[in-house]
Structure formats: C-alpha cells, structure tokens
Write a protein that holds these residues in place. Structure first.
Motif, PDB file in Angstrom:
ATOM      1  N   GLY A 224     -27.219 -70.620  17.681  1.00 54.52           N
ATOM      2  CA  GLY A 224     -26.142 -69.806  18.238  1.00 54.52           C
ATOM      3  C   GLY A 224     -25.030 -69.443  17.279  1.00 54.52           C
ATOM      4  O   GLY A 224     -24.047 -68.829  17.671  1.00 54.52           O
ATOM      5  N   LYS A 225     -25.185 -69.775  16.010  1.00 50.26           N
ATOM      6  CA  LYS A 225     -24.106 -69.514  15.058  1.00 50.26           C
ATOM      7  C   LYS A 225     -24.169 -68.115  14.433  1.00 50.26           C
ATOM      8  O   LYS A 225     -23.155 -67.587  14.012  1.00 50.26           O
ATOM      9  N   VAL A 226     -25.368 -67.522  14.366  1.00 50.25           N
ATOM     10  CA  VAL A 226     -25.517 -66.231  13.694  1.00 50.25           C
ATOM     11  C   VAL A 226     -26.216 -65.233  14.613  1.00 50.25           C
ATOM     12  O   VAL A 226     -27.215 -65.557  15.253  1.00 50.25           O
ATOM     13  N   LEU A 227     -25.678 -64.032  14.651  1.00 55.12           N
ATOM     14  CA  LEU A 227     -26.269 -62.904  15.356  1.00 55.12           C
ATOM     15  C   LEU A 227     -26.291 -61.765  14.341  1.00 55.12           C
ATOM     16  O   LEU A 227     -25.240 -61.254  13.958  1.00 55.12           O
ATOM     17  N   LEU A 228     -27.482 -61.411  13.849  1.00 54.16           N
ATOM     18  CA  LEU A 228     -27.589 -60.435  12.762  1.00 54.16           C
ATOM     19  C   LEU A 228     -26.864 -59.120  13.042  1.00 54.16           C
ATOM     20  O   LEU A 228     -26.140 -58.611  12.196  1.00 54.16           O
ATOM     21  N   SER A 229     -27.047 -58.564  14.227  1.00 57.76           N
ATOM     22  CA  SER A 229     -26.435 -57.272  14.521  1.00 57.76           C
ATOM     23  C   SER A 229     -24.909 -57.356  14.544  1.00 57.76           C
ATOM     24  O   SER A 229     -24.225 -56.349  14.394  1.00 57.76           O
ATOM     25  N   ALA A 230     -24.376 -58.568  14.673  1.00 55.53           N
ATOM     26  CA  ALA A 230     -22.920 -58.744  14.682  1.00 55.53           C
ATOM     27  C   ALA A 230     -22.317 -58.529  13.297  1.00 55.53           C
ATOM     28  O   ALA A 230     -21.094 -58.521  13.157  1.00 55.53           O
ATOM     29  N   ARG A 231     -23.145 -58.321  12.281  1.00 62.88           N
ATOM     30  CA  ARG A 231     -22.636 -57.965  10.959  1.00 62.88           C
ATOM     31  C   ARG A 231     -22.047 -56.554  11.007  1.00 62.88           C
ATOM     32  O   ARG A 231     -21.202 -56.206  10.211  1.00 62.88           O
ATOM     33  N   MET A 232     -22.515 -55.735  11.955  1.00 63.43           N
ATOM     34  CA  MET A 232     -22.049 -54.357  12.097  1.00 63.43           C
ATOM     35  C   MET A 232     -21.051 -54.226  13.248  1.00 63.43           C
ATOM     36  O   MET A 232     -20.035 -53.579  13.119  1.00 63.43           O
TER      37      MET A 232
ATOM     38  N   PRO B 267     -19.354 -56.546  16.798  1.00 63.59           N
ATOM     39  CA  PRO B 267     -19.325 -57.852  17.455  1.00 63.59           C
ATOM     40  C   PRO B 267     -20.470 -57.929  18.461  1.00 63.59           C
ATOM     41  O   PRO B 267     -20.838 -56.928  19.076  1.00 63.59           O
ATOM     42  N   GLY B 268     -21.029 -59.111  18.603  1.00 65.27           N
ATOM     43  CA  GLY B 268     -22.151 -59.250  19.525  1.00 65.27           C
ATOM     44  C   GLY B 268     -22.118 -60.569  20.270  1.00 65.27           C
ATOM     45  O   GLY B 268     -21.471 -61.524  19.849  1.00 65.27           O
ATOM     46  N   LEU B 269     -22.811 -60.580  21.382  1.00 65.53           N
ATOM     47  CA  LEU B 269     -22.957 -61.778  22.197  1.00 65.53           C
ATOM     48  C   LEU B 269     -24.370 -61.821  22.736  1.00 65.53           C
ATOM     49  O   LEU B 269     -25.121 -60.850  22.628  1.00 65.53           O
ATOM     50  N   ILE B 270     -24.716 -62.947  23.313  1.00 64.38           N
ATOM     51  CA  ILE B 270     -26.005 -63.092  23.981  1.00 64.38           C
ATOM     52  C   ILE B 270     -25.709 -63.201  25.480  1.00 64.38           C
ATOM     53  O   ILE B 270     -24.954 -64.081  25.903  1.00 64.38           O
TER      54      ILE B 270
ATOM     55  N   LEU C 124     -26.527 -58.359  22.744  1.00 59.22           N
ATOM     56  CA  LEU C 124     -25.860 -57.074  22.951  1.00 59.22           C
ATOM     57  C   LEU C 124     -24.631 -56.935  22.062  1.00 59.22           C
ATOM     58  O   LEU C 124     -23.916 -57.912  21.823  1.00 59.22           O
ATOM     59  N   ALA C 125     -24.379 -55.705  21.640  1.00 58.34           N
ATOM     60  CA  ALA C 125     -23.101 -55.404  21.005  1.00 58.34           C
ATOM     61  C   ALA C 125     -22.049 -55.463  22.096  1.00 58.34           C
ATOM     62  O   ALA C 125     -22.335 -55.205  23.272  1.00 58.34           O
ATOM     63  N   CYS C 126     -20.840 -55.827  21.728  1.00 57.49           N
ATOM     64  CA  CYS C 126     -19.773 -55.899  22.716  1.00 57.49           C
ATOM     65  C   CYS C 126     -18.454 -55.484  22.084  1.00 57.49           C
ATOM     66  O   CYS C 126     -18.321 -55.461  20.864  1.00 57.49           O
ATOM     67  N   MET C 127     -17.516 -55.165  22.954  1.00 56.94           N
ATOM     68  CA  MET C 127     -16.145 -54.882  22.541  1.00 56.94           C
ATOM     69  C   MET C 127     -15.276 -56.009  23.070  1.00 56.94           C
ATOM     70  O   MET C 127     -14.953 -56.033  24.258  1.00 56.94           O
TER      71      MET C 127
END
Length: 162
Positions: free
Chosen positions: A38-46, A48-51, A67-70
């Motif tokens: 749960g420490k890394v979410l690849l798409s969150a490099r671009m 913010p993201g959550l599961i 998912l990407a999130c705001m």
C-alpha cells in the motif's frame, strides 16, 4: 507542474490511450500497490491516487479499483473521484457500486484504509467541482467531448473514526 505531465496529458487525451489504459494502468497499479503493502501507486506519480474498495452493485463481492483522485483541502478528509472511464462510452462499474452502497466504501490512501461515504455530485455543486477537475486534469474535457453521458463526479468523505 512535474516533468512529463504535459506530455502525459496529451497522450492520455488520445483514443489509443483510452483503448489501452483501462486494461493496463489498473493492473499495474494493483500489482505494485500489493507488492509495496500500500505504499506505492504507480499512476500517482502523475496524479494523486487511491485504491477504492466497495461491494459490487449486483454481486455484493468486494471490488478493488485504483483511481486518480482530487484530494480536497479542509478540516475533514475528502476526495473527488471522476468517473471519466478514460473517455469511453459507459460509466465505469465502480460508479454504480458507489451509487448502490455509498456507505460501504473504503479507500486506501497512502497505505491507510479509511471508511468513506460517497455522494454523487449534482447541480451547481457538480458544476463547481467539474471546473476544478478541468483545472486539475485538463484531459477530462476531451473525455467529456467523446461521450454522450455526463461524467459522474463523487465526493468521498471519511466516516466513523477516520
């Protein structure tokens, strides 16, 4: 703006990306998220993201979706989710799941599980958040142009001791 973000915005607006990304991005995110506990979410490099974990609207089985999130600023923890489905025709399944069980969702945010309440945004509130979403990630405008449906927006707020 982080290096490569403009290029990624351009690429993510293409129809080719819309065909490939829904199959590739979530699978990569789920795998890396699991391997890093749960420490890394690849798409969150671009972005913010959550599961998001929520029971399926029909099956009741837990469904887990990166998912990407705001993230929203303020006293209480909240996030906006955009049901863009990469500009594809139908609403993403996770949006139906949230509609069916708005108090049954949990997000994993930065390695922490947080129970949330989901609200479908409508009317003036949706319009205001949509404008913020377009500033946050301009490709959402391209996604909306491609589809006849109104892209669903949800606000998730922490509930019960979060």
């Amino acid at each position: 703006m982080a290096p490569g973000v403009r290029l990624m915005q351009k690429v993510s607006s293409t129809r080719a990306f819309a065909r490939i990304a829904p199959h590739l991005v979530p699978a990569m995110d789920r795998t890396v998220h699991r391997l890093t506990r749960g420490k890394v979410l690849l798409s969150a490099r671009m972005l913010p993201g959550l599961i998001l974990t929520v029971p399926g609207a029909r099956s009741g089985q837990l469904r887990t979706t990166p998912l990407a999130c705001m993230p929203e600023e303020g006293a209480e923890r909240s996030w906006v989710l955009v049901g863009s489905n990469f500009g594809r025709t139908g609403h993403p399944a996770w949006t139906a799941n949230l509609l069916a069980g708005p108090d049954k969702a949990v997000v994993n945010w930065r390695g922490r599980d947080i129970p949330v309440h989901a609200t479908l945004l409508e009317g003036a509130e949706r319009d205001e958040v949509w404008r913020a979403a377009l500033k946050f990630w301009p490709p959402y405008a391209t996604y909306q142009e491609r589809v006849d449906r109104e892209i669903r927006l949800f606000r998730l707020r922490g509930r019960g001791g979060s």
